[in-house]
Design a protein around this motif. Sequence first.
Motif, PDB file in Angstrom:
ATOM      1  N   GLY A  70      -9.606   4.571   4.077  1.00 42.82           N
ATOM      2  CA  GLY A  70      -9.901   5.014   2.719  1.00 42.82           C
ATOM      3  C   GLY A  70      -8.720   4.824   1.789  1.00 42.82           C
ATOM      4  O   GLY A  70      -8.875   4.373   0.654  1.00 42.82           O
ATOM      5  N   SER A  71      -7.534   5.159   2.265  1.00 42.82           N
ATOM      6  CA  SER A  71      -6.329   5.018   1.459  1.00 42.82           C
ATOM      7  C   SER A  71      -6.053   3.547   1.157  1.00 42.82           C
ATOM      8  O   SER A  71      -5.715   3.176   0.028  1.00 42.82           O
ATOM      9  N   ALA A  72      -6.213   2.704   2.153  1.00 44.88           N
ATOM     10  CA  ALA A  72      -5.989   1.274   1.956  1.00 44.88           C
ATOM     11  C   ALA A  72      -7.017   0.691   0.989  1.00 44.88           C
ATOM     12  O   ALA A  72      -6.669  -0.066   0.083  1.00 44.88           O
ATOM     13  N   SER A  73      -8.270   1.067   1.174  1.00 42.62           N
ATOM     14  CA  SER A  73      -9.332   0.565   0.307  1.00 42.62           C
ATOM     15  C   SER A  73      -9.123   0.999  -1.139  1.00 42.62           C
ATOM     16  O   SER A  73      -9.219   0.189  -2.069  1.00 42.62           O
ATOM     17  N   GLN A  74      -8.816   2.271  -1.319  1.00 41.78           N
ATOM     18  CA  GLN A  74      -8.585   2.803  -2.667  1.00 41.78           C
ATOM     19  C   GLN A  74      -7.354   2.142  -3.304  1.00 41.78           C
ATOM     20  O   GLN A  74      -7.371   1.776  -4.476  1.00 41.78           O
ATOM     21  N   GLY A  75      -6.296   1.985  -2.525  1.00 43.09           N
ATOM     22  CA  GLY A  75      -5.079   1.351  -3.036  1.00 43.09           C
ATOM     23  C   GLY A  75      -5.314  -0.094  -3.442  1.00 43.09           C
ATOM     24  O   GLY A  75      -4.869  -0.537  -4.504  1.00 43.09           O
ATOM     25  N   LEU A  76      -6.017  -0.838  -2.610  1.00 42.86           N
ATOM     26  CA  LEU A  76      -6.301  -2.242  -2.933  1.00 42.86           C
ATOM     27  C   LEU A  76      -7.190  -2.356  -4.166  1.00 42.86           C
ATOM     28  O   LEU A  76      -6.967  -3.219  -5.020  1.00 42.86           O
ATOM     29  N   LYS A  77      -8.171  -1.477  -4.272  1.00 43.16           N
ATOM     30  CA  LYS A  77      -9.051  -1.494  -5.445  1.00 43.16           C
ATOM     31  C   LYS A  77      -8.243  -1.237  -6.716  1.00 43.16           C
ATOM     32  O   LYS A  77      -8.372  -1.948  -7.709  1.00 43.16           O
ATOM     33  N   TYR A  78      -7.389  -0.212  -6.683  1.00 45.83           N
ATOM     34  CA  TYR A  78      -6.557   0.108  -7.841  1.00 45.83           C
ATOM     35  C   TYR A  78      -5.633  -1.065  -8.181  1.00 45.83           C
ATOM     36  O   TYR A  78      -5.516  -1.468  -9.335  1.00 45.83           O
ATOM     37  N   LEU A  79      -4.967  -1.609  -7.180  1.00 51.49           N
ATOM     38  CA  LEU A  79      -4.021  -2.703  -7.410  1.00 51.49           C
ATOM     39  C   LEU A  79      -4.729  -3.958  -7.927  1.00 51.49           C
ATOM     40  O   LEU A  79      -4.177  -4.682  -8.761  1.00 51.49           O
ATOM     41  N   GLU A  80      -5.953  -4.202  -7.465  1.00 52.44           N
ATOM     42  CA  GLU A  80      -6.728  -5.339  -7.994  1.00 52.44           C
ATOM     43  C   GLU A  80      -7.079  -5.118  -9.464  1.00 52.44           C
ATOM     44  O   GLU A  80      -6.946  -6.022 -10.281  1.00 52.44           O
ATOM     45  N   GLU A  81      -7.546  -3.905  -9.791  1.00 53.34           N
ATOM     46  CA  GLU A  81      -7.898  -3.590 -11.180  1.00 53.34           C
ATOM     47  C   GLU A  81      -6.683  -3.705 -12.097  1.00 53.34           C
ATOM     48  O   GLU A  81      -6.795  -4.111 -13.248  1.00 53.34           O
ATOM     49  N   LEU A  82      -5.533  -3.359 -11.570  1.00 48.24           N
ATOM     50  CA  LEU A  82      -4.296  -3.438 -12.332  1.00 48.24           C
ATOM     51  C   LEU A  82      -3.811  -4.879 -12.462  1.00 48.24           C
ATOM     52  O   LEU A  82      -2.999  -5.201 -13.325  1.00 48.24           O
ATOM     53  N   GLY A  83      -4.317  -5.757 -11.614  1.00 48.67           N
ATOM     54  CA  GLY A  83      -3.875  -7.152 -11.622  1.00 48.67           C
ATOM     55  C   GLY A  83      -2.623  -7.354 -10.792  1.00 48.67           C
ATOM     56  O   GLY A  83      -1.952  -8.373 -10.908  1.00 48.67           O
ATOM     57  N   ALA A  84      -2.298  -6.387  -9.935  1.00 48.65           N
ATOM     58  CA  ALA A  84      -1.090  -6.470  -9.105  1.00 48.65           C
ATOM     59  C   ALA A  84      -1.332  -7.226  -7.804  1.00 48.65           C
ATOM     60  O   ALA A  84      -0.392  -7.745  -7.208  1.00 48.65           O
ATOM     61  N   VAL A  85      -2.585  -7.273  -7.356  1.00 48.22           N
ATOM     62  CA  VAL A  85      -2.941  -8.071  -6.180  1.00 48.22           C
ATOM     63  C   VAL A  85      -4.204  -8.860  -6.494  1.00 48.22           C
ATOM     64  O   VAL A  85      -4.975  -8.503  -7.384  1.00 48.22           O
ATOM     65  N   ARG A  86      -4.375  -9.940  -5.747  1.00 49.08           N
ATOM     66  CA  ARG A  86      -5.599 -10.729  -5.892  1.00 49.08           C
ATOM     67  C   ARG A  86      -6.077 -11.123  -4.500  1.00 49.08           C
ATOM     68  O   ARG A  86      -5.290 -11.198  -3.556  1.00 49.08           O
ATOM     69  N   THR A  87      -7.372 -11.364  -4.422  1.00 54.83           N
ATOM     70  CA  THR A  87      -7.932 -11.808  -3.148  1.00 54.83           C
ATOM     71  C   THR A  87      -7.704 -13.305  -3.005  1.00 54.83           C
ATOM     72  O   THR A  87      -7.659 -14.038  -4.001  1.00 54.83           O
ATOM     73  N   VAL A  88      -7.552 -13.719  -1.772  1.00 59.37           N
ATOM     74  CA  VAL A  88      -7.269 -15.113  -1.465  1.00 59.37           C
ATOM     75  C   VAL A  88      -8.241 -15.561  -0.379  1.00 59.37           C
ATOM     76  O   VAL A  88      -8.470 -14.840   0.589  1.00 59.37           O
ATOM     77  N   TYR A  89      -8.795 -16.727  -0.557  1.00 59.79           N
ATOM     78  CA  TYR A  89      -9.695 -17.296   0.446  1.00 59.79           C
ATOM     79  C   TYR A  89      -8.867 -18.021   1.502  1.00 59.79           C
ATOM     80  O   TYR A  89      -8.006 -18.844   1.181  1.00 59.79           O
ATOM     81  N   LEU A  90      -9.121 -17.696   2.756  1.00 64.04           N
ATOM     82  CA  LEU A  90      -8.490 -18.408   3.863  1.00 64.04           C
ATOM     83  C   LEU A  90      -9.595 -19.080   4.665  1.00 64.04           C
ATOM     84  O   LEU A  90     -10.530 -18.416   5.121  1.00 64.04           O
ATOM     85  N   ALA A  91      -9.496 -20.380   4.821  1.00 58.89           N
ATOM     86  CA  ALA A  91     -10.518 -21.150   5.540  1.00 58.89           C
ATOM     87  C   ALA A  91     -10.731 -20.585   6.935  1.00 58.89           C
ATOM     88  O   ALA A  91      -9.772 -20.294   7.657  1.00 58.89           O
ATOM     89  N   GLY A  92     -11.997 -20.391   7.278  1.00 55.74           N
ATOM     90  CA  GLY A  92     -12.337 -19.909   8.613  1.00 55.74           C
ATOM     91  C   GLY A  92     -12.249 -18.399   8.780  1.00 55.74           C
ATOM     92  O   GLY A  92     -12.541 -17.877   9.843  1.00 55.74           O
TER      93      GLY A  92
END
Length: 174
Positions: A70-92
């Motif tokens: 939950g903490s990781a999910s909430q943190g990633l969501k917040y950081l994505e909304e802030l523009g501090a992290v982005r998702t990256v596609y990795l083949a496979g």
Amino acid sequence: MVANPARKLEPESPVPNLELIEIEAINLFVQFSRALGQPRSYAEIYGLLFVSHEPLSMDALIERLALSKGSASQGLKYLEELGAVRTVYLAGERRLHYEAVAELRNLAGRFLSQQILTHFKDSSARLDRLAAQAQKLSVERRKHVGARVKLLRSWERNGRRVVPFVLKMLGAGT
């Protein structure tokens, strides 16, 4: 395992899942997060992603930082909304992977817009309610609270002027 919010990652006693350089980077961002009033876990996630040479999955962050899901999910969501992290596609790979965005102008701009300007939105109505409640007080208390409301209105006006100016200086827009 749930991370202890009061823990400090010490270089002298390495966490088994982290390298010393990762611990130092995490502690640096935790220090920043305290100044900004942000949760420690958000800083830990960002710090690890910041020094990671490859994108990490949420599961890797959970394991390496000893965070709850939950903490990781909430943190990633917040950081994505802030523009501090982005998702990256990795083949496979089916899981989402994340990397840190290291553009201070955008980070500062979004933080100011999301965390500061949004708090001004309802402050005027709150100050009106505070002033109305002050009218019910004794003369001495009403005078004191009235002066405080006047001060808060001044802070609000100045903040509404200064933050957009800072955003413009950063080139981040509003």
